[in-house]
Design a protein around this motif. Sequence first.
Motif, PDB file in Angstrom:
ATOM      1  N   ALA A  42      44.418  36.478  41.950  1.00 21.90           N
ATOM      2  CA  ALA A  42      43.374  36.509  40.923  1.00 21.90           C
ATOM      3  C   ALA A  42      43.157  37.950  40.485  1.00 21.90           C
ATOM      4  O   ALA A  42      43.214  38.866  41.309  1.00 21.90           O
ATOM      5  CB  ALA A  42      42.071  35.948  41.481  1.00 21.90           C
ATOM      6  N   ASP A  46      37.928  38.534  37.940  1.00 20.02           N
ATOM      7  CA  ASP A  46      37.532  37.210  38.423  1.00 20.02           C
ATOM      8  C   ASP A  46      36.664  37.311  39.674  1.00 20.02           C
ATOM      9  O   ASP A  46      35.756  36.501  39.875  1.00 20.02           O
ATOM     10  CB  ASP A  46      38.756  36.342  38.693  1.00 20.02           C
ATOM     11  CG  ASP A  46      39.402  35.834  37.413  1.00 20.02           C
ATOM     12  OD1 ASP A  46      38.917  36.173  36.307  1.00 20.02           O
ATOM     13  OD2 ASP A  46      40.407  35.106  37.515  1.00 20.02           O
ATOM     14  N   TYR A  47      36.920  38.296  40.516  1.00 17.68           N
ATOM     15  CA  TYR A  47      36.083  38.493  41.701  1.00 17.68           C
ATOM     16  C   TYR A  47      34.678  38.906  41.269  1.00 17.68           C
ATOM     17  O   TYR A  47      33.686  38.428  41.811  1.00 17.68           O
ATOM     18  CB  TYR A  47      36.702  39.528  42.647  1.00 17.68           C
ATOM     19  CG  TYR A  47      37.899  38.969  43.367  1.00 17.68           C
ATOM     20  CD1 TYR A  47      37.752  38.283  44.569  1.00 17.68           C
ATOM     21  CD2 TYR A  47      39.172  39.078  42.826  1.00 17.68           C
ATOM     22  CE1 TYR A  47      38.848  37.745  45.219  1.00 17.68           C
ATOM     23  CE2 TYR A  47      40.276  38.540  43.478  1.00 17.68           C
ATOM     24  CZ  TYR A  47      40.104  37.869  44.659  1.00 17.68           C
ATOM     25  OH  TYR A  47      41.189  37.318  45.297  1.00 17.68           O
ATOM     26  N   ARG A  49      33.213  38.165  38.443  1.00 13.51           N
ATOM     27  CA  ARG A  49      32.560  36.977  37.867  1.00 13.51           C
ATOM     28  C   ARG A  49      32.071  36.033  38.964  1.00 13.51           C
ATOM     29  O   ARG A  49      30.973  35.479  38.870  1.00 13.51           O
ATOM     30  CB  ARG A  49      33.525  36.242  36.945  1.00 13.51           C
ATOM     31  CG  ARG A  49      33.789  36.961  35.651  1.00 13.51           C
ATOM     32  CD  ARG A  49      34.716  36.147  34.742  1.00 13.51           C
ATOM     33  NE  ARG A  49      35.109  36.922  33.596  1.00 13.51           N
ATOM     34  CZ  ARG A  49      36.363  37.154  33.233  1.00 13.51           C
ATOM     35  NH1 ARG A  49      37.377  36.632  33.918  1.00 13.51           N
ATOM     36  NH2 ARG A  49      36.631  37.884  32.174  1.00 13.51           N
ATOM     37  N   PHE A  69      39.105  30.098  44.297  1.00 15.86           N
ATOM     38  CA  PHE A  69      40.184  30.460  43.378  1.00 15.86           C
ATOM     39  C   PHE A  69      41.420  29.605  43.606  1.00 15.86           C
ATOM     40  O   PHE A  69      42.062  29.163  42.653  1.00 15.86           O
ATOM     41  CB  PHE A  69      40.545  31.941  43.524  1.00 15.86           C
ATOM     42  CG  PHE A  69      39.543  32.905  42.952  1.00 15.86           C
ATOM     43  CD1 PHE A  69      38.576  32.507  42.045  1.00 15.86           C
ATOM     44  CD2 PHE A  69      39.565  34.231  43.325  1.00 15.86           C
ATOM     45  CE1 PHE A  69      37.658  33.397  41.512  1.00 15.86           C
ATOM     46  CE2 PHE A  69      38.661  35.143  42.805  1.00 15.86           C
ATOM     47  CZ  PHE A  69      37.704  34.725  41.896  1.00 15.86           C
TER      48      PHE A  69
END
Length: 158
Positions: A42, A46-47, A49, A69
């Motif tokens: 990822a 994304d982390y 978010r 994920f």
Amino acid sequence: MANEDKKNFNAMLAEAKGMPRIQLVTDPATIRKYGGDRMYFAPPIDYDRAMRRVPRGMVTTVGEIRAFFAREAGADFTEPITAGVFVSIAAWASFQRQADETPYWRTLKAGGELNPKYPGGIEAQREKLEAEGHTVIRRGRKNFRYYVENYEKVLYRF
């Protein structure tokens, strides 16, 4: 991380570097350890978010984010090394911003352990967690480690 004051963590957060992607793993030990051969990568954003989704009074772990994920991507697991690095990048990026804070202190290591790599180290994370009503306990005789007590009861699951 070293030389945090010289790095632009918000730029790092925005770098995708070919992610997201799924990579097939062929190492039998890795496949056994993680239960499959489809490893997900990822991107750092994304982390960030995911960490923003954890509400006040709750906590999550890097493992919970990784499992989320992998489920979303249809993979067997999310790569663990980059996960730890990208969680730290999200924390430092938030620290460098003047606004739009990511509540990174709510993301714990495995077993509810506090993360010494966050801005301000254990003490800063402890203060923020205690301000939200969590109790932080110390374990160990020489090499102390700190944990959110009964973190499982306030664990945010994605």
